[in-house]
Design a protein around this motif. Structure first.
Motif, PDB file in Angstrom:
ATOM      1  N   SER A 195       7.919   5.208  -4.438  1.00  0.00           N
ATOM      2  CA  SER A 195       8.912   6.188  -4.003  1.00  0.00           C
ATOM      3  C   SER A 195       9.304   5.922  -2.551  1.00  0.00           C
ATOM      4  N   ASN A 252       0.808  -1.224   0.000  1.00  0.00           N
ATOM      5  CA  ASN A 252       0.000   0.000   0.000  1.00  0.00           C
ATOM      6  C   ASN A 252       0.841   1.275   0.000  1.00  0.00           C
ATOM      7  N   LYS A 253       2.163   1.116   0.145  1.00  0.00           N
ATOM      8  CA  LYS A 253       3.067   2.278   0.101  1.00  0.00           C
ATOM      9  C   LYS A 253       3.308   2.685  -1.342  1.00  0.00           C
ATOM     10  N   THR A 254       3.636   3.959  -1.548  1.00  0.00           N
ATOM     11  CA  THR A 254       4.056   4.360  -2.901  1.00  0.00           C
ATOM     12  C   THR A 254       5.428   3.740  -3.162  1.00  0.00           C
ATOM     13  N   TYR A 264       6.186   5.871 -12.223  1.00  0.00           N
ATOM     14  CA  TYR A 264       5.690   4.974 -11.177  1.00  0.00           C
ATOM     15  C   TYR A 264       5.977   5.450  -9.756  1.00  0.00           C
ATOM     16  N   SER A 265       6.530   6.641  -9.624  1.00  0.00           N
ATOM     17  CA  SER A 265       6.927   7.160  -8.318  1.00  0.00           C
ATOM     18  C   SER A 265       5.786   7.124  -7.295  1.00  0.00           C
ATOM     19  N   GLU A 266       4.604   7.551  -7.704  1.00  0.00           N
ATOM     20  CA  GLU A 266       3.463   7.621  -6.770  1.00  0.00           C
ATOM     21  C   GLU A 266       2.510   6.431  -6.897  1.00  0.00           C
ATOM     22  N   LYS A 267       2.876   5.445  -7.698  1.00  0.00           N
ATOM     23  CA  LYS A 267       2.039   4.245  -7.848  1.00  0.00           C
ATOM     24  C   LYS A 267       2.301   3.297  -6.678  1.00  0.00           C
ATOM     25  N   ARG A 268       1.321   2.420  -6.446  1.00  0.00           N
ATOM     26  CA  ARG A 268       1.429   1.428  -5.367  1.00  0.00           C
ATOM     27  C   ARG A 268       1.357   0.023  -5.962  1.00  0.00           C
TER      28      ARG A 268
END
Length: 355
Positions: free
Chosen positions: A229, A225-227, A327-331
């Motif tokens: 990043s 569930n974390k990004t 994809y930095s803010e993707k989970r």
């Protein structure tokens, strides 16, 4: 005699004069309707060699022997092996059965066309990957698992059960949930519900180094569930990737961790040796790609190399790759196979490797 279990206890239950060790996952499939259904789903052929794991007292084994060329049954419990041998002794089926006694995870798998397994829950995951990385390819596997494990295998991105197991299995195979099997179909009944799953390996397999792939997916799913990043800011992750980056660069000389070439050069190093812990390049020829310098070979000289900056930080490089690939803010929980393939390519093209 393997099957599902939710207990690590050592409960023994008597049936047919045998004490079944439920702590070791021994739950015998007793319902003939379920047995027939599994055989039907396996679409067995007369010429097939079948690998059966956890044959128990042979309820499934005997039915399969009637339909195929050969069954190789792997059983860890010598008492159950004895029961199985007694069951086919003196029949025309006996010469079609080969029994291997031992731990399937420590056994080299034989050649087989299809696999049918009623596994102890505790070896489900390692067995699935042993199967999927096995060569030559088999046609399909029909496997009995604990219900939740089966649902994880088929889970899709964005669903609650989607995890590393889901994406790794689906990278290498097509997975289908075939049917639910209630606990009362087993003797003794396990504490959890079960499911039958069909796994068909993708042949040819995707052109991906599985160790690299799993290294990336493992980092992303530690906290799904974390990004990404945030997931990649762990100091352990940064240390690992920095270590891999330096090794990869020094071996491949694409972007050497000791020497950075100012152009894209491919080096054929005739002699590489260490002197006072500093890498020295001697008698090296550098090949430039055709678009540079008309494809001519040029000698390596002082002007075409520069030392790696002392303040080089892998963390910055990682975050740059994540931003550049989007994809930095993707989970991980919502990313599919194509997303991870793109991300792995993004890292690899910058010299960052996961194995």
């Amino acid at each position: 005699g393997a099957g599902r279990t939710s207990t690590r206890g050592n409960t023994a239950v008597s049936a047919l004069g045998i004490l079944f060790n439920t702590g070791a996952g021994q739950h015998i499939l007793k319902n003939p309707l379920v047995v027939n259904s599994i055989i039907e789903k396996a679409a067995l052929r007369r010429t097939d060699v079948i690998l059966e794991v956890g044959p128990g007292t042979g309820n499934l084994t005997v039915k399969m022997l009637e339909k195929v060329k050969k069954v190789i049954a792997c059983e860890i419990d010598p008492r159950l092996v004895g029961e199985l041998q007694k069951r086919v002794q003196g029949t025309c089926l006996a010469n079609k059965l080969e029994i291997k006694v031992g731990d399937i995870l420590k056994t080299e798998l034989p050649f087989f066309d299809a696999c049918v397994a009623n596994l102890p829950y505790q070896i489900s995951s390692p067995f699935v990957f042993k199967l999927l990385l096995h060569r030559p390819f088999f046609r399909c596997a029909i496997l009995m698992f604990q219900r939740e494990f089966a649902l994880r295998l088929v889970a899709k991105p964005g669903t609650k059960l989607y995890c590393r197991l889901s994406i790794n299995t689906q990278l290498l195979a097509r997975v289908d949930h075939l049917m639910k099997v209630g606990k009362n179909n087993f003797r003794p009944p396990p504490k959890v519900e079960s499911s039958v799953v069909r796994i068909e390996p993708k042949n040819p397999p995707p052109p991906i180094n599985f160790q690299e792939w799993d290294g990336l997916v493992r980092i992303a799913f530690v906290r799904k569930n974390k990004t990404l990043s945030a997931a990649f800011k762990s100091s352990a992750v940064e240390q690992l990737l920095d270590h891999n980056y330096r090794i990869h660069c020094s071996l491949h000389n694409t972007v050497s961790s000791f020497l950075l070439y100012s152009r894209s050069v491919y080096c054929d190093l005739h002699t590489v040796f260490y002197k006072s812990k500093k890498l020295i390049l001697k008698s090296a020829t550098c090949y430039f790609p055709r678009e540079f310098e008309g494809g001519r070979n040029l000698p390596l000289n002082e002007k075409s190399k520069r030392e790696i900056p002392e303040n080089f930080k892998i963390a910055e490089k990682i975050q740059t790759v994540l931003k550049d690939t989007g994809y930095s803010e993707k989970r991980a929980r919502s990313m599919d196979i194509d997303d991870f393939i793109r991300l792995l390519h993004g890292f690899n093209s910058e010299g960052i490797h996961f194995s």
